[in-house]
Design an enzyme around this catalytic site. Structure first.
Site, PDB file in Angstrom:
ATOM      1  CG  ASP A   1      46.712  38.824  38.984  1.00 12.43           C
ATOM      2  OD1 ASP A   1      46.367  39.286  37.878  1.00 12.43           O
ATOM      3  OD2 ASP A   1      46.509  39.414  40.061  1.00 12.43           O
TER       4      ASP A   1
ATOM      5  NE  ARG B   1      38.371  42.327  44.770  1.00 17.19           N
ATOM      6  CZ  ARG B   1      39.299  41.734  44.051  1.00 17.19           C
ATOM      7  NH1 ARG B   1      40.101  40.848  44.567  1.00 17.19           N
ATOM      8  NH2 ARG B   1      39.452  42.051  42.786  1.00 17.19           N
TER       9      ARG B   1
ATOM     10  CG  ASP C   1      47.199  36.208  46.855  1.00 28.19           C
ATOM     11  OD1 ASP C   1      46.156  36.697  46.352  1.00 28.19           O
ATOM     12  OD2 ASP C   1      48.208  36.885  47.092  1.00 28.19           O
TER      13      ASP C   1
ATOM     14  N   GLY D   1      38.885  38.306  42.782  1.00 24.50           N
ATOM     15  CA  GLY D   1      38.720  38.693  41.382  1.00 24.50           C
ATOM     16  C   GLY D   1      38.295  37.485  40.559  1.00 24.50           C
TER      17      GLY D   1
ATOM     18  CE  LYS E   1      62.968  45.967  17.029  1.00 28.04           C
ATOM     19  NZ  LYS E   1      62.182  45.183  17.941  1.00 28.04           N
TER      20      LYS E   1
ATOM     21  CD  GLU F   1      46.832  45.927  38.058  1.00 32.03           C
ATOM     22  OE1 GLU F   1      46.062  46.885  38.013  1.00 32.03           O
ATOM     23  OE2 GLU F   1      46.464  44.781  38.372  1.00 32.03           O
TER      24      GLU F   1
ATOM     25  CB  THR G   1      43.796  34.585  40.266  1.00 31.78           C
ATOM     26  OG1 THR G   1      44.414  35.837  39.911  1.00 31.78           O
ATOM     27  CG2 THR G   1      44.900  33.598  40.578  1.00 31.78           C
TER      28      THR G   1
ATOM     29  N   GLY H   1      56.392  39.622  21.136  1.00 35.39           N
ATOM     30  CA  GLY H   1      57.633  40.278  20.711  1.00 35.39           C
ATOM     31  C   GLY H   1      57.798  41.690  21.243  1.00 35.39           C
TER      32      GLY H   1
ATOM     33  CD  GLN I   1      44.721  42.881  31.144  1.00 28.76           C
ATOM     34  OE1 GLN I   1      45.838  42.416  31.323  1.00 28.76           O
ATOM     35  NE2 GLN I   1      44.358  44.040  31.670  1.00 28.76           N
TER      36      GLN I   1
ATOM     37  CB  VAL J   1      28.437  20.923  40.446  1.00 29.38           C
ATOM     38  CG1 VAL J   1      27.015  20.373  40.421  1.00 29.38           C
ATOM     39  CG2 VAL J   1      28.497  22.225  41.248  1.00 29.38           C
TER      40      VAL J   1
ATOM     41  CG  ASP K   1      48.698  35.950  42.191  1.00 32.65           C
ATOM     42  OD1 ASP K   1      47.931  35.028  41.900  1.00 32.65           O
ATOM     43  OD2 ASP K   1      48.340  36.956  42.825  1.00 32.65           O
TER      44      ASP K   1
ATOM     45  CD  GLU L   1      59.924  46.197  20.256  1.00 36.26           C
ATOM     46  OE1 GLU L   1      58.830  46.552  20.743  1.00 36.26           O
ATOM     47  OE2 GLU L   1      60.024  45.557  19.190  1.00 36.26           O
TER      48      GLU L   1
ATOM     49  N   GLY M   1      48.087  42.747  36.951  1.00 32.20           N
ATOM     50  CA  GLY M   1      49.146  42.065  37.695  1.00 32.20           C
ATOM     51  C   GLY M   1      49.665  42.975  38.788  1.00 32.20           C
ATOM     52  NE  ARG M   2      45.664  43.125  43.132  1.00 32.88           N
ATOM     53  CZ  ARG M   2      44.730  42.641  43.907  1.00 32.88           C
ATOM     54  NH1 ARG M   2      44.280  43.356  44.915  1.00 32.88           N
ATOM     55  NH2 ARG M   2      44.224  41.438  43.704  1.00 32.88           N
TER      56      ARG M   2
HETATM   57  P1  ADP Z   1      41.939  36.955  45.487  1.00 35.36           P
HETATM   58  O1  ADP Z   1      41.400  35.730  46.122  1.00 35.36           O
HETATM   59  O2  ADP Z   1      41.597  37.061  44.031  1.00 35.36           O
HETATM   60  O3  ADP Z   1      43.403  37.186  45.786  1.00 35.36           O
HETATM   61  P2  ADP Z   1      41.270  38.978  47.486  1.00 35.36           P
HETATM   62  O4  ADP Z   1      42.682  39.222  47.890  1.00 35.36           O
HETATM   63  O5  ADP Z   1      40.360  40.150  47.355  1.00 35.36           O
HETATM   64  O6  ADP Z   1      41.148  38.208  46.108  1.00 35.36           O
HETATM   65  O7  ADP Z   1      40.645  37.968  48.543  1.00 35.36           O
HETATM   66  C1  ADP Z   1      39.328  37.491  48.388  1.00 35.36           C
HETATM   67  C2  ADP Z   1      38.663  37.393  49.718  1.00 35.36           C
HETATM   68  O8  ADP Z   1      39.338  36.433  50.554  1.00 35.36           O
HETATM   69  C3  ADP Z   1      38.666  38.663  50.555  1.00 35.36           C
HETATM   70  O9  ADP Z   1      37.684  39.569  50.156  1.00 35.36           O
HETATM   71  C4  ADP Z   1      38.409  38.114  51.930  1.00 35.36           C
HETATM   72  O10 ADP Z   1      37.046  37.827  52.110  1.00 35.36           O
HETATM   73  C5  ADP Z   1      39.184  36.804  51.897  1.00 35.36           C
HETATM   74  N1  ADP Z   1      40.499  36.992  52.526  1.00 35.36           N
HETATM   75  C6  ADP Z   1      41.551  37.677  52.040  1.00 35.36           C
HETATM   76  N2  ADP Z   1      42.577  37.699  52.926  1.00 35.36           N
HETATM   77  C7  ADP Z   1      42.145  37.016  54.011  1.00 35.36           C
HETATM   78  C8  ADP Z   1      42.730  36.689  55.289  1.00 35.36           C
HETATM   79  N3  ADP Z   1      43.962  37.075  55.601  1.00 35.36           N
HETATM   80  N4  ADP Z   1      41.989  35.976  56.151  1.00 35.36           N
HETATM   81  C9  ADP Z   1      40.743  35.570  55.837  1.00 35.36           C
HETATM   82  N5  ADP Z   1      40.131  35.858  54.677  1.00 35.36           N
HETATM   83  C10 ADP Z   1      40.821  36.552  53.760  1.00 35.36           C
HETATM   84  O1  F6P Z   2      42.202  39.311  39.591  1.00 31.69           O
HETATM   85  C1  F6P Z   2      43.407  39.936  39.938  1.00 31.69           C
HETATM   86  C2  F6P Z   2      43.372  41.338  39.480  1.00 31.69           C
HETATM   87  O2  F6P Z   2      43.028  41.245  38.155  1.00 31.69           O
HETATM   88  C3  F6P Z   2      44.612  42.184  39.631  1.00 31.69           C
HETATM   89  O3  F6P Z   2      45.590  41.995  38.663  1.00 31.69           O
HETATM   90  C4  F6P Z   2      44.046  43.570  39.650  1.00 31.69           C
HETATM   91  O4  F6P Z   2      44.846  44.493  40.269  1.00 31.69           O
HETATM   92  C5  F6P Z   2      42.797  43.378  40.413  1.00 31.69           C
HETATM   93  O5  F6P Z   2      42.371  42.049  40.170  1.00 31.69           O
HETATM   94  C6  F6P Z   2      41.738  44.365  40.117  1.00 31.69           C
HETATM   95  O6  F6P Z   2      40.492  43.847  40.466  1.00 31.69           O
HETATM   96  P1  F6P Z   2      39.254  44.693  40.998  1.00 31.69           P
HETATM   97  O7  F6P Z   2      39.091  45.856  40.089  1.00 31.69           O
HETATM   98  O8  F6P Z   2      38.141  43.700  40.933  1.00 31.69           O
HETATM   99  O9  F6P Z   2      39.587  45.090  42.398  1.00 31.69           O
END
Ligand code: ADP
Ligand code: F6P
Length: 321
Positions: A129, A74, A105, A13, A215, A224, A127, A187, A253, A26, A131, A189, A172-173
């Site tokens: 998120d 992806r 991640d 993302g 209030k 989400e 990202t 703020g 966002q 770069v 996370d 609630e 935020g998955r």
């Molecule tokens: P983000 O990096 O934002 O968490 P994704 O979870 O979609 O997004 O991961 C991005 C890309 O990283 C994936 O489309 C894939 O190409 C690669 N990736 C994800 N998980 C793995 C994995 N376990 N091993 C190798 N490549 C991965």
């Molecule tokens: O970048 C992370 C995130 O924004 C998550 O919080 C959300 O669930 C996801 O990406 C959605 O991304 P996409 O619609 O590109 O799969």
């Protein structure tokens, strides 16, 4: 080993500040006498050899832009050993000694696999998120929270005129940080996040009491990962008769100009990653902890879950009574 050339990619993302990070990688690489390549569409471009040389001008006029000029993807192939081998082979054939991966991640998992195939890698946390562990903030998080807070400010105006409640669904998955930070800053609630087991029925009863005690509006933020804002609103209506209006902020966002915090974070981290590679480091995830640049083994980072800030969560609830 002395490195002579590196590549940079953005993956997963997108997030605001990725461009500032690319610019920093770069220009720092060029400043240090390295050749630098940009990979289009993340791991897809690495596997399909869509790799182009970059110069000082390739990254002009992008520090203020959201999205990523390198584009992102992806890529399923990257999760297979064959895809990973192809990606590593393409880098080797071109004589590229190091790779900077800007992503979340999942992208770090890919970088970790490439590291195990002998590619010198650096991860930058890109990202919205927040996370990723071993960094206080990820690139894009600050901007995303600002967008949510700005939206809630607007909602408050109309909610308080009409004495209404509002449910705001944010991204935020698996991580509730956007909801948490935006909730404290605006703020709210109630803040519903995947890390905390919050009972919607309790939220509904509290909301009713609050209205009875004067209030004029009520904001509930739902990450989400917890579920749909519509479902939360429907349950509140069913239970206490209040009909909260629902706003799903969605991909808004993830867009727009990055805040100065994200630009600075991205600029510091991009330069740090290049210096780490030059110093002979590899397989690291770069971050900032208490203002200090840190590099942590990416293998540790991908196997660690970020700790939720419960103290901040409790503070947000205390202050919103
Ligand atoms: P983000 O990096 O934002 O968490 P994704 O979870 O979609 O997004 O991961 C991005 C890309 O990283 C994936 O489309 C894939 O190409 C690669 N990736 C994800 N998980 C793995 C994995 N376990 N091993 C190798 N490549 C991965
Ligand atoms: O970048 C992370 C995130 O924004 C998550 O919080 C959300 O669930 C996801 O990406 C959605 O991304 P996409 O619609 O590109 O799969």
């Amino acid at each position: 080993m002395t490195i002579k050339s590196i590549a940079v990619l953005t993956s997963g993302g997108d997030s605001q500040g990725m461009n500032a990070a690319v610019r920093s990688v770069v220009r720092s690489a060029l400043f240090n006498g390295l050749e630098v390549y940009g990979v289009q569409r993340g791991y897809y471009g690495l596997i399909h050899d869509d790799i182009r040389p970059m110069d000082l001008r390739s990254v002009g006029d992008i520090i203020q832009r959201g999205g990523t000029i390198l584009q992102t993807a992806r890529c399923k192939e990257m999760t297979t050993p064959e895809g990973q081998q192809l990606a590593a082979d393409n880098l080797r054939r071109r004589g590229i000694d190091g790779l900077v991966v800007i992503g979340g991640d999942g992208s770090y998992q890919g970088a970790n696999k490439l590291g195990k195939l002998g590619i010198r890698t650096m991860g930058l946390p890109g990202t919205i998120d927040n996370d990723i562990p071993f960094t206080d903030f990820t690139i894009g998080f600050d901007t995303a929270v600002s967008i949510v807070v700005d939206a809630i400010n607007k909602l408050r105006d109309t909610m308080s005129s009409h004495e209404r409640a509002s449910v705001v669904e944010v991204m935020g998955r698996h991580c509730g940080d956007i909801a948490l930070y935006a909730g404290l800053a605006s703020g709210a609630e109630a803040i519903l996040v995947p890390e905390m087991n919050v009972n919607v029925d309790d939220v509904a009863h509290r909301m009713k009491q609050n209205f009875e005690h004067g209030k004029r509006h009520s904001i509930i933020i739902v990450a989400e990962g917890v579920g749909k804002g519509e479902d939360v609103s429907a349950r509140i209506t069913e239970l206490v008769g209040i009909e909260p209006r629902v706003t799903v902020l969605g991909h808004i966002q993830r867009g727009g100009t990055p805040t100065h915090n994200d630009r600075i974070l991205a600029s510091r981290l991009g330069d740090f990653a290049v210096r780490q590679l030059i110093a002979g480091e590899s397989g690291k995830a770069c971050g900032v902890i208490h203002g200090q640049l840190v590099a942590t083994d990416i293998d540790t980072v991908v196997h660690t879950k970020k700790v939720f800030n419960q103290e901040m969560y409790e503070l947000a609830l205390r202050l919103s009574q």
